[in-house]
Scaffold this motif. Structure first.
Motif, PDB file in Angstrom:
ATOM      1  N   VAL A  54      -6.824   2.437  -1.639  1.00  0.00           N
ATOM      2  CA  VAL A  54      -6.091   3.646  -2.033  1.00  0.00           C
ATOM      3  C   VAL A  54      -6.812   4.212  -3.258  1.00  0.00           C
ATOM      4  CG1 VAL A  54      -3.898   4.577  -2.876  1.00  0.00           C
ATOM      5  CG2 VAL A  54      -3.906   2.713  -1.192  1.00  0.00           C
ATOM      6  N   GLU A  55      -7.227   5.446  -3.174  1.00  0.00           N
ATOM      7  CA  GLU A  55      -7.918   6.104  -4.285  1.00  0.00           C
ATOM      8  C   GLU A  55      -6.973   6.179  -5.488  1.00  0.00           C
ATOM      9  OE1 GLU A  55      -7.201   9.661  -5.234  1.00  0.00           O
ATOM     10  OE2 GLU A  55      -8.466   9.201  -6.974  1.00  0.00           O
ATOM     11  N   ARG A 102       0.768   7.233  -6.375  1.00  0.00           N
ATOM     12  CA  ARG A 102      -0.344   8.187  -6.405  1.00  0.00           C
ATOM     13  C   ARG A 102       0.129   9.615  -6.158  1.00  0.00           C
ATOM     14  NH1 ARG A 102      -3.045   8.520  -9.029  1.00  0.00           N
ATOM     15  NH2 ARG A 102      -4.853   9.387  -7.975  1.00  0.00           N
ATOM     16  N   ARG A 103       1.112   9.766  -5.290  1.00  0.00           N
ATOM     17  CA  ARG A 103       1.631  11.119  -5.024  1.00  0.00           C
ATOM     18  C   ARG A 103       2.295  11.680  -6.282  1.00  0.00           C
ATOM     19  NH1 ARG A 103       3.956   8.717  -0.172  1.00  0.00           N
ATOM     20  NH2 ARG A 103       2.284   8.748   1.372  1.00  0.00           N
ATOM     21  N   LEU A 156       0.949   4.331  -2.697  1.00  0.00           N
ATOM     22  CA  LEU A 156       0.814   5.745  -2.350  1.00  0.00           C
ATOM     23  C   LEU A 156       1.934   6.575  -2.975  1.00  0.00           C
ATOM     24  CD1 LEU A 156      -0.383   5.523   1.354  1.00  0.00           C
ATOM     25  CD2 LEU A 156      -1.668   6.395  -0.607  1.00  0.00           C
ATOM     26  N   ARG A 157       3.130   5.996  -3.045  1.00  0.00           N
ATOM     27  CA  ARG A 157       4.234   6.713  -3.711  1.00  0.00           C
ATOM     28  C   ARG A 157       3.852   7.004  -5.164  1.00  0.00           C
ATOM     29  NH1 ARG A 157       9.343   3.639  -4.068  1.00  0.00           N
ATOM     30  NH2 ARG A 157      10.107   5.597  -4.929  1.00  0.00           N
ATOM     31  N   ARG A 184       0.831  -1.207   0.000  1.00  0.00           N
ATOM     32  CA  ARG A 184       0.000   0.000   0.000  1.00  0.00           C
ATOM     33  C   ARG A 184       0.871   1.264   0.000  1.00  0.00           C
ATOM     34  NH1 ARG A 184      -2.949   3.496   3.098  1.00  0.00           N
ATOM     35  NH2 ARG A 184      -5.173   3.638   2.584  1.00  0.00           N
ATOM     36  N   GLU A 185       1.929   1.226   0.777  1.00  0.00           N
ATOM     37  CA  GLU A 185       2.830   2.372   0.847  1.00  0.00           C
ATOM     38  C   GLU A 185       3.454   2.672  -0.519  1.00  0.00           C
ATOM     39  OE1 GLU A 185       5.839   1.720   3.767  1.00  0.00           O
ATOM     40  OE2 GLU A 185       6.681   3.731   3.532  1.00  0.00           O
ATOM     41  N   GLN A 186       3.804   1.603  -1.245  1.00  0.00           N
ATOM     42  CA  GLN A 186       4.380   1.803  -2.583  1.00  0.00           C
ATOM     43  C   GLN A 186       3.328   2.356  -3.551  1.00  0.00           C
ATOM     44  OE1 GLN A 186       7.665   1.665  -3.017  1.00  0.00           O
ATOM     45  NE2 GLN A 186       7.636   1.217  -0.829  1.00  0.00           N
TER      46      GLN A 186
END
Ligand SMILES: [Mn+2]
Length: 424
Positions: free
Chosen positions: A108-109, A82-83, A79-80, A75-77
């Motif tokens: 995660v959207e 998505r940012r 988010l990277r 999930r953290e990856q």
């Protein structure tokens, strides 16, 4: 309609590396973290190349997570990505089918996971793209899913995401079987496949159909560069494709022809030269090597007198090697001793008797197999991870190599005994 995307599959994040305990001195941390680090490299690449979206075609996970950290890491990856404004599309495969993963984390959207209930289409109007996909509801999907996929959207670059074995691929269970013809008839532009761990461009164009292979080899049978596809589309057509290696541990096989090598120094030098070629285009990662040493060499006698000599010499060569990090996963020997067989077999002593016996056993393949089967009997059934070591699966060449080793060991003992004879 100019855009680019990455296509990866079979990440198997945190895939358990079974049997590592059997390797003393293995770089355990590098091996255990490899699937995660390869994912980090994928995300780095997506951001660095400013792609518009990333396709993950199934088997992100090996199965249920050992704990939530596996899901949180992925999930953290995401988010990277998505940012950096990169979209993600996911279909679930056999390993991470809806029924296989019971844990849940908040969504995660911008990371679209295709439904397992039916096929869906997501349109990216700004890019002129339509992505079609469907997840596996459970591990085994015996039917062809492609007929359930929507018709292509006119005027869009149509991508189909699918976890499938196609018409069957060696070493892979037949899931969601389909044919290239069925895919072609669908009228899409690109099929992002997953499931088969060896990269394969099934069809070059119209549509382009690709298994990217897994992101990171998981064991010695998943060899060579592993990574993802980078696809650039211009004016609605594929303008460029590139395979990008992302593996952090590369599994390879290395064959050393030891013919003419007279000792451990020569062996080490040849190993360093060959390893140098092997790692030339990928120095920034760990190389796990399965080494086979064959040929006719006095090394055979050395090994017979002092078992472990060759493996230790190769490990020593790894210490000398400074172009990349090397780890020798296994050494297989198929050496022969440089002896004049005809002359030696004619000897009236025990050495001659041994050689005549070996020649008789090895006279033809069928006889050799029968003799070998009688020697090993029906051994215990070995777990899959050790299938390589199952004697009943050995081919004739491997049996010949074993026999040659046994011969060398006996000859080394016999000549040692002859030399030590004066001690009684
Ligand atoms: Mn897989």
């Amino acid at each position: 309609m100019n855009f680019s995307f990455l296509h990866a599959a079979d990440l198997h994040v945190d895939s358990p590396l079974r049997g590592l305990d059997a390797y003393p001195g293995a770089p355990v941390d590098s091996l255990r973290g490899a699937t995660r680090q390869a994912l980090v490299r994928l995300v780095d690449l997506a951001i660095g190349r400013r792609v518009d979206f990333v396709l993950l075609a199934g088997d992100i996970y090996d199965g249920n997570w050992a704990d939530f950290r596996t899901g949180l890491f992925f999930r953290e990856q995401m988010l990277r990505l998505r940012r950096a404004d990169i979209l993600v599309f996911v279909v679930k495969g056999n390993h991470d089918a809806e029924s296989q993963i019971t844990q849940k984390l908040p969504e995660v959207e911008g990371v679209h996971v295709f439904s397992a209930a039916g096929s869906e289409t997501v349109e990216l109007a700004g890019l002129g793209v339509a992505v079609h996909g469907r997840s596996f509801p459970q591990r085994a999907v015996p039917e062809d899913l492609v007929p359930t996929y929507p018709a292509p959207v006119a005027g869009r670059f149509n991508i189909g995401m699918l976890h499938t074995s196609l018409t069957g691929r060696e070493g892979h269970d037949p899931y969601a079987p389909t044919t290239v013809e069925t895919l072609v008839d669908k009228g899409y532009d690109y099929f992002a496949l997953g499931h088969v761990h060896a990269r394969e461009v099934v069809r070059e164009a119209n549509p382009r159909i690709v298994f990217p292979g897994n992101l990171q080899g998981r064991h010695a049978r998943e060899t060579g560069p592993k990574g993802c596809e980078l696809v650039k589309v211009e004016g609605g057509r594929i303008a460029a494709t590139e395979f990008v290696a992302l593996d952090v541990v590369r599994w390879s096989r290395l064959r050393i022809d030891a013919s003419g090598l007279d000792g451990v120094d020569a062996l080490a030098r040849r190993f360093v030269a060959l390893a140098g070629e092997q790692v030339a285009d990928a120095r920034d990662r760990l190389h796990a090597l399965r080494v086979r040493v064959d040929g006719e060499s006095p090394l055979h006698g050395l090994e017979a007198r002092e078992p472990g000599t060759i493996a230790a010499a190769l490990q020593a060569a790894c210490q000398d090697f400074d172009e990349a990090e090397l780890w020798i996963e296994q050494v297989r020997l198929a050496l022969r001793s440089p002896i004049d067989r005809a002359a030696s077999a004619a000897r009236p002593d025990a050495i001659g008797e041994v050689l005549r016996l070996v020649d008789a056993i090895a006279e033809d393949d069928e006889q050799l197999r029968a003799w070998f089967a009688a020697q090993v009997g029906d051994g215990p059934k070995l777990p899959a991870a050790l299938a390589d070591a199952d004697p009943s699966l050995l081919d004739v060449d491997a049996i010949r190599a074993l026999l040659a080793d046994a011969e060398a060991t006996v000859l080394a003992r016999l000549s040692g005994a002859a030399q030590d004879g004066s001690d009684g």
